[in-house]
Motif scaffolding. Sequence first.
Motif, mmCIF file in Angstrom:
data_model
loop_
_atom_site.group_PDB
_atom_site.id
_atom_site.type_symbol
_atom_site.label_atom_id
_atom_site.label_comp_id
_atom_site.label_asym_id
_atom_site.label_seq_id
_atom_site.Cartn_x
_atom_site.Cartn_y
_atom_site.Cartn_z
ATOM 1 N N TRP A 112 0.866 -1.178 0.000
ATOM 2 C CA TRP A 112 0.000 0.000 0.000
ATOM 3 C C TRP A 112 0.903 1.228 0.000
ATOM 4 C CZ3 TRP A 112 -1.312 -4.654 1.730
ATOM 5 C CH2 TRP A 112 -2.600 -5.124 1.470
ATOM 6 N N ALA A 160 -5.559 -5.686 6.217
ATOM 7 C CA ALA A 160 -5.590 -5.282 4.802
ATOM 8 C C ALA A 160 -6.966 -4.731 4.426
ATOM 9 C CB ALA A 160 -5.235 -6.472 3.905
ATOM 10 N N LEU A 163 -6.862 -1.305 5.363
ATOM 11 C CA LEU A 163 -5.928 -0.514 4.545
ATOM 12 C C LEU A 163 -6.612 -0.026 3.274
ATOM 13 C CD1 LEU A 163 -2.638 -2.604 4.940
ATOM 14 C CD2 LEU A 163 -3.079 -0.307 5.853
ATOM 15 N N THR A 167 -6.203 5.409 5.388
ATOM 16 C CA THR A 167 -4.829 5.620 4.949
ATOM 17 C C THR A 167 -3.867 5.715 6.138
ATOM 18 O OG1 THR A 167 -3.378 7.006 3.639
ATOM 19 C CG2 THR A 167 -5.248 8.101 4.683
ATOM 20 N N THR A 168 -2.651 5.256 5.921
ATOM 21 C CA THR A 168 -1.606 5.277 6.954
ATOM 22 C C THR A 168 -0.567 6.332 6.573
ATOM 23 O OG1 THR A 168 -0.523 3.511 5.717
ATOM 24 C CG2 THR A 168 -1.864 2.848 7.594
ATOM 25 N N ILE A 172 2.794 0.572 3.674
ATOM 26 C CA ILE A 172 2.670 -0.720 4.359
ATOM 27 C C ILE A 172 2.911 -1.853 3.362
ATOM 28 C CG2 ILE A 172 1.143 -2.242 5.700
ATOM 29 C CD1 ILE A 172 1.728 0.420 7.144
ATOM 30 N N VAL A 329 0.352 0.538 13.310
ATOM 31 C CA VAL A 329 0.300 0.913 11.891
ATOM 32 C C VAL A 329 -0.363 2.282 11.683
ATOM 33 C CG1 VAL A 329 -0.918 0.284 9.743
ATOM 34 C CG2 VAL A 329 0.444 -1.436 10.981
ATOM 35 N N TRP A 330 -1.408 2.547 12.468
ATOM 36 C CA TRP A 330 -2.137 3.811 12.260
ATOM 37 C C TRP A 330 -1.692 4.937 13.193
ATOM 38 C CZ3 TRP A 330 -4.744 -0.604 10.489
ATOM 39 C CH2 TRP A 330 -5.210 -0.500 9.174
#
Length: 333
Positions: A112, A160, A163, A167-168, A172, A329-330
């Motif tokens: 991503w 996923a 995802l 958005t991060t 990723i 992740v976020w």
Amino acid sequence: MHHLLHRILGLGLVLSLLAACQTDTTPVVTQPEATAPALPPPPLFNGDSAYAFVAKQVAFGPRVPGTAAHRACGDWMVAKLKQYGGKVIEQNAEVTIYNGQKMPMRNIIASWQPEKKDRILLFTHWDTRPMADQDPVRKNEPIDGANDGGSGVGVLLELARHLATDTTQLGIDIFFTDVEDMGEPHGAMGLGEESLKTWCLGTQYWTKNPHVAGYKARFGILLDMVGSKDAKFAKEGYSMKYAAGVVNKVWKAAAAAGFGDRFLSEVRNYVGVDDHVFVNEYGIPSIDIIAYEPNTGGFPPTWHTHDDNLANIDKESLQAVGATVGQVVWTER
Ligand code: AHN
Ligand code: ZN
């Protein structure tokens, strides 16, 4: 007058310098962080969804490399990753396992925001062990691998799914490693030559042939056997040796996500060799979130037995790990 002004200004400068020293408890380094816009909260990880992804894999049958079930499950995983907006790269090659047998290998990597330089690597093996060498019966038959092979994929597919819409800040990559679990039955403990040569063959292939030339990530998180009943996670020895900062980051995230009780503060050497060892040697600081059984000091009792089936998967364990990794992740920026 001129001189007096100078003296007043000079005094003012001295005073302000003194003031700066005294207010030093408000560190200058926190200023940019404080002014950076707050990120939206991490999306809600759904343990039921992760569980359904585990059940789906088990329904294909044991995902032993070279079998029709392995091929069909891999096709389904690739389709899901694409559905969720991942850019998928596959690596198909032939590797040689401990007994000299050739084995087809299929690594699956989904990205991503592939254009971003700052990245997080999430990985887990998706193949299942062709034998049940820890079981007293039917030792030569393949295991379901609901936990060992299924659980990490279930959690990462659920991440996923988010995802696709949330958005991060960093790019990723989700890497489903293959032929991790065909290692020599007695060569598992420690980083002896037998261990290093026979386990984690998909990851070893990838470190020599990264899916993107010169691939780098800020850090990596490996999931291995994260779906067992009431799973607890110790600070695994190699993770601490190579990437203690990442361990502490993830353990803090677990507390923030409300699952601090699962992530134990003790450091334990209970993993022989695992995918993260090779990724660390490649140059990405990486940790292993892998179930630790406090009673035995080892893996959960279903490990490499026929009890590694769907009935022994715990949604709450998937939830704890998924919400924790999602928290990382976020919030990483
Ligand atoms: C051992 O530590 C023996 N194995 C870690 C790699 C592995 C196999 N994880 C799941 N199966
Ligand atoms: Zn295994």
